[in-house]
Design a protein around this motif. Structure first.
Motif, PDB file in Angstrom:
ATOM      1  N   ASP A 125      36.573  50.782  40.850  1.00  0.00           N
ATOM      2  CA  ASP A 125      35.940  51.040  39.547  1.00  0.00           C
ATOM      3  C   ASP A 125      36.914  51.031  38.373  1.00  0.00           C
ATOM      4  OD1 ASP A 125      33.457  51.172  40.733  1.00  0.00           O
ATOM      5  OD2 ASP A 125      33.453  53.365  40.886  1.00  0.00           O
ATOM      6  N   THR A 126      38.193  50.997  38.643  1.00  0.00           N
ATOM      7  CA  THR A 126      39.164  50.961  37.542  1.00  0.00           C
ATOM      8  C   THR A 126      39.721  49.553  37.319  1.00  0.00           C
ATOM      9  OG1 THR A 126      40.966  51.599  39.024  1.00  0.00           O
ATOM     10  CG2 THR A 126      39.836  53.376  37.825  1.00  0.00           C
ATOM     11  N   ARG A 127      39.140  48.556  37.972  1.00  0.00           N
ATOM     12  CA  ARG A 127      39.586  47.178  37.801  1.00  0.00           C
ATOM     13  C   ARG A 127      38.435  46.309  37.318  1.00  0.00           C
ATOM     14  NH1 ARG A 127      43.735  46.780  41.781  1.00  0.00           N
ATOM     15  NH2 ARG A 127      45.466  47.913  40.913  1.00  0.00           N
ATOM     16  N   SER A 128      38.722  45.541  36.295  1.00  0.00           N
ATOM     17  CA  SER A 128      37.739  44.592  35.769  1.00  0.00           C
ATOM     18  C   SER A 128      38.200  43.171  36.105  1.00  0.00           C
ATOM     19  CB  SER A 128      37.606  44.737  34.256  1.00  0.00           C
ATOM     20  OG  SER A 128      38.784  44.259  33.607  1.00  0.00           O
ATOM     21  N   LEU A 129      37.323  42.230  35.865  1.00  0.00           N
ATOM     22  CA  LEU A 129      37.716  40.829  36.048  1.00  0.00           C
ATOM     23  C   LEU A 129      38.881  40.478  35.130  1.00  0.00           C
ATOM     24  CD1 LEU A 129      34.230  39.072  36.295  1.00  0.00           C
ATOM     25  CD2 LEU A 129      35.780  39.677  38.169  1.00  0.00           C
ATOM     26  N   ARG A 130      38.885  41.003  33.915  1.00  0.00           N
ATOM     27  CA  ARG A 130      39.989  40.751  32.973  1.00  0.00           C
ATOM     28  C   ARG A 130      41.300  41.272  33.550  1.00  0.00           C
ATOM     29  NH1 ARG A 130      41.804  37.364  30.474  1.00  0.00           N
ATOM     30  NH2 ARG A 130      39.696  36.918  29.839  1.00  0.00           N
ATOM     31  N   ASP A 131      41.265  42.452  34.167  1.00  0.00           N
ATOM     32  CA  ASP A 131      42.468  43.016  34.791  1.00  0.00           C
ATOM     33  C   ASP A 131      43.021  42.073  35.855  1.00  0.00           C
ATOM     34  OD1 ASP A 131      42.273  45.386  33.275  1.00  0.00           O
ATOM     35  OD2 ASP A 131      41.002  46.336  34.801  1.00  0.00           O
ATOM     36  N   LEU A 132      42.138  41.479  36.643  1.00  0.00           N
ATOM     37  CA  LEU A 132      42.576  40.566  37.697  1.00  0.00           C
ATOM     38  C   LEU A 132      43.188  39.298  37.118  1.00  0.00           C
ATOM     39  CD1 LEU A 132      39.595  40.996  40.179  1.00  0.00           C
ATOM     40  CD2 LEU A 132      41.889  41.977  40.368  1.00  0.00           C
ATOM     41  N   VAL A 133      42.598  38.788  36.047  1.00  0.00           N
ATOM     42  CA  VAL A 133      43.159  37.602  35.386  1.00  0.00           C
ATOM     43  C   VAL A 133      44.552  37.921  34.846  1.00  0.00           C
ATOM     44  CG1 VAL A 133      42.895  36.045  33.407  1.00  0.00           C
ATOM     45  CG2 VAL A 133      40.918  36.565  34.851  1.00  0.00           C
ATOM     46  N   GLU A 134      44.708  39.081  34.233  1.00  0.00           N
ATOM     47  CA  GLU A 134      46.013  39.482  33.709  1.00  0.00           C
ATOM     48  C   GLU A 134      47.023  39.674  34.832  1.00  0.00           C
ATOM     49  OE1 GLU A 134      45.075  42.871  31.288  1.00  0.00           O
ATOM     50  OE2 GLU A 134      44.214  41.615  29.689  1.00  0.00           O
ATOM     51  N   GLU A 135      46.573  40.214  35.964  1.00  0.00           N
ATOM     52  CA  GLU A 135      47.457  40.389  37.120  1.00  0.00           C
ATOM     53  C   GLU A 135      47.933  39.032  37.633  1.00  0.00           C
ATOM     54  OE1 GLU A 135      49.680  42.077  40.200  1.00  0.00           O
ATOM     55  OE2 GLU A 135      48.849  42.995  38.398  1.00  0.00           O
ATOM     56  N   GLU A 136      47.033  38.065  37.681  1.00  0.00           N
ATOM     57  CA  GLU A 136      47.430  36.723  38.114  1.00  0.00           C
ATOM     58  C   GLU A 136      48.469  36.138  37.157  1.00  0.00           C
ATOM     59  OE1 GLU A 136      45.307  32.622  39.458  1.00  0.00           O
ATOM     60  OE2 GLU A 136      44.907  33.324  37.421  1.00  0.00           O
ATOM     61  N   GLN A 137      48.284  36.341  35.871  1.00  0.00           N
ATOM     62  CA  GLN A 137      49.241  35.835  34.887  1.00  0.00           C
ATOM     63  C   GLN A 137      50.617  36.468  35.094  1.00  0.00           C
ATOM     64  OE1 GLN A 137      47.073  36.742  31.297  1.00  0.00           O
ATOM     65  NE2 GLN A 137      45.938  34.813  31.344  1.00  0.00           N
ATOM     66  N   ARG A 138      50.650  37.776  35.353  1.00  0.00           N
ATOM     67  CA  ARG A 138      51.925  38.457  35.620  1.00  0.00           C
ATOM     68  C   ARG A 138      52.581  37.907  36.885  1.00  0.00           C
ATOM     69  NH1 ARG A 138      49.015  42.863  33.654  1.00  0.00           N
ATOM     70  NH2 ARG A 138      48.357  43.518  35.716  1.00  0.00           N
ATOM     71  N   MET A 139      51.767  37.663  37.917  1.00  0.00           N
ATOM     72  CA  MET A 139      52.304  37.119  39.169  1.00  0.00           C
ATOM     73  C   MET A 139      52.912  35.738  38.949  1.00  0.00           C
ATOM     74  SD  MET A 139      49.255  38.325  41.780  1.00  0.00           S
ATOM     75  CE  MET A 139      49.764  37.227  43.080  1.00  0.00           C
ATOM     76  N   ARG A 140      52.255  34.910  38.149  1.00  0.00           N
ATOM     77  CA  ARG A 140      52.781  33.569  37.856  1.00  0.00           C
ATOM     78  C   ARG A 140      54.080  33.651  37.072  1.00  0.00           C
ATOM     79  NH1 ARG A 140      47.908  29.327  36.699  1.00  0.00           N
ATOM     80  NH2 ARG A 140      46.785  29.770  38.608  1.00  0.00           N
ATOM     81  N   GLN A 141      54.134  34.559  36.104  1.00  0.00           N
ATOM     82  CA  GLN A 141      55.358  34.709  35.309  1.00  0.00           C
ATOM     83  C   GLN A 141      56.512  35.174  36.186  1.00  0.00           C
ATOM     84  OE1 GLN A 141      54.036  37.374  32.231  1.00  0.00           O
ATOM     85  NE2 GLN A 141      53.250  35.727  30.949  1.00  0.00           N
ATOM     86  N   GLN A 142      56.243  36.095  37.095  1.00  0.00           N
ATOM     87  CA  GLN A 142      57.292  36.564  38.004  1.00  0.00           C
ATOM     88  C   GLN A 142      57.760  35.438  38.916  1.00  0.00           C
ATOM     89  OE1 GLN A 142      55.489  39.935  39.947  1.00  0.00           O
ATOM     90  NE2 GLN A 142      55.985  41.337  38.273  1.00  0.00           N
ATOM     91  N   ALA A 143      56.815  34.645  39.405  1.00  0.00           N
ATOM     92  CA  ALA A 143      57.174  33.527  40.279  1.00  0.00           C
ATOM     93  C   ALA A 143      58.004  32.494  39.519  1.00  0.00           C
ATOM     94  CB  ALA A 143      55.918  32.863  40.849  1.00  0.00           C
ATOM     95  N   GLU A 144      57.653  32.225  38.281  1.00  0.00           N
ATOM     96  CA  GLU A 144      58.427  31.285  37.461  1.00  0.00           C
ATOM     97  C   GLU A 144      59.804  31.826  37.182  1.00  0.00           C
ATOM     98  OE1 GLU A 144      56.058  30.571  33.997  1.00  0.00           O
ATOM     99  OE2 GLU A 144      54.536  29.462  35.110  1.00  0.00           O
ATOM    100  N   GLY A 145      59.909  33.117  36.945  1.00  0.00           N
ATOM    101  CA  GLY A 145      61.205  33.762  36.729  1.00  0.00           C
ATOM    102  C   GLY A 145      62.083  33.667  37.958  1.00  0.00           C
ATOM    103  N   ALA A 146      61.488  33.832  39.125  1.00  0.00           N
ATOM    104  CA  ALA A 146      62.237  33.742  40.378  1.00  0.00           C
ATOM    105  C   ALA A 146      62.732  32.325  40.604  1.00  0.00           C
ATOM    106  CB  ALA A 146      61.372  34.196  41.546  1.00  0.00           C
ATOM    107  N   ASN A 147      61.944  31.321  40.207  1.00  0.00           N
ATOM    108  CA  ASN A 147      62.359  29.932  40.375  1.00  0.00           C
ATOM    109  C   ASN A 147      63.555  29.581  39.487  1.00  0.00           C
ATOM    110  OD1 ASN A 147      60.425  29.383  42.287  1.00  0.00           O
ATOM    111  ND2 ASN A 147      58.927  28.661  40.810  1.00  0.00           N
ATOM    112  N   TYR A 148      63.641  30.210  38.325  1.00  0.00           N
ATOM    113  CA  TYR A 148      64.780  29.956  37.425  1.00  0.00           C
ATOM    114  C   TYR A 148      66.061  30.520  37.989  1.00  0.00           C
ATOM    115  CZ  TYR A 148      61.657  28.382  33.734  1.00  0.00           C
ATOM    116  OH  TYR A 148      60.738  27.688  33.000  1.00  0.00           O
ATOM    117  N   MET A 149      65.967  31.544  38.812  1.00  0.00           N
ATOM    118  CA  MET A 149      67.149  32.193  39.341  1.00  0.00           C
ATOM    119  C   MET A 149      67.770  31.415  40.484  1.00  0.00           C
ATOM    120  SD  MET A 149      65.627  36.044  39.145  1.00  0.00           S
ATOM    121  CE  MET A 149      67.120  36.911  39.612  1.00  0.00           C
TER     122      MET A 149
END
Length: 150
Positions: A125-149
């Motif tokens: 009940d504390t998660r919305s669809l928007r929250d999940l979309v934002e979580e996916e965006q954070r996961m992608r940014q972290q993955a891109e950051g890891a690839n740069y390293m």
């Protein structure tokens, strides 16, 4: 409590529409392909979600589906309850008409089941669809950051 496969597909379909919020309609075939959902099954699920007020559709050559409400207003728990019924860690704890546990009054597990249900509800009940979309965006940014390293 296991979320049914049908409910998981419904959540994934809604998630795909939330990812594309504001971009217009999304054909069912694209949702099916992007979220690995069998197309025939998806059509049934989208019809059910439409009846529940989660999605709307546009017919025609450029037809498809879109969220009926903003992604931030669609809660995961709401979708789970719509698709699967009450959230409960065990079947005997669900509030169903005609279901009466013979131990209801003196069941030692009742407090445990109540605590587990409350924890599940709090997560869902504390998660919305928007929250999940934002979580996916954070996961992608972290993955891109890891690839740069590398």
């Amino acid at each position: 409590m296991a979320v049914t496969q049908k409910c998981q597909y419904a959540l994934r379909a809604l998630f795909e529409l939330a990812r594309r919020e504001g971009e217009g309609v999304v054909p069912a075939g694209e949702i099916a392909e992007r979220q690995a959902i069998p197309k025939r099954f998806l059509e049934v699920i989208l019809h059910q979600l439409r009846q529940g007020g989660f999605v709307d559709s546009q017919r025609g050559k450029v037809g498809g589906f879109y969220l009926a409400r903003p992604a931030a207003e669609v809660g995961v728990g709401e979708v789970i309850r719509f698709m699967d019924g009450p959230i409960s860690p065990v079947d005997c704890h669900k509030e169903r008409p005609g279901h009466d546990c013979p131990l209801r009054g003196g069941c030692v597990f009742r407090g445990l089941w109540d605590a587990a249900r409350e924890a599940l509800e709090r997560v869902y009940d504390t998660r919305s669809l928007r929250d999940l979309v934002e979580e996916e965006q954070r996961m992608r940014q972290q993955a891109e950051g890891a690839n740069y390293m590398i």
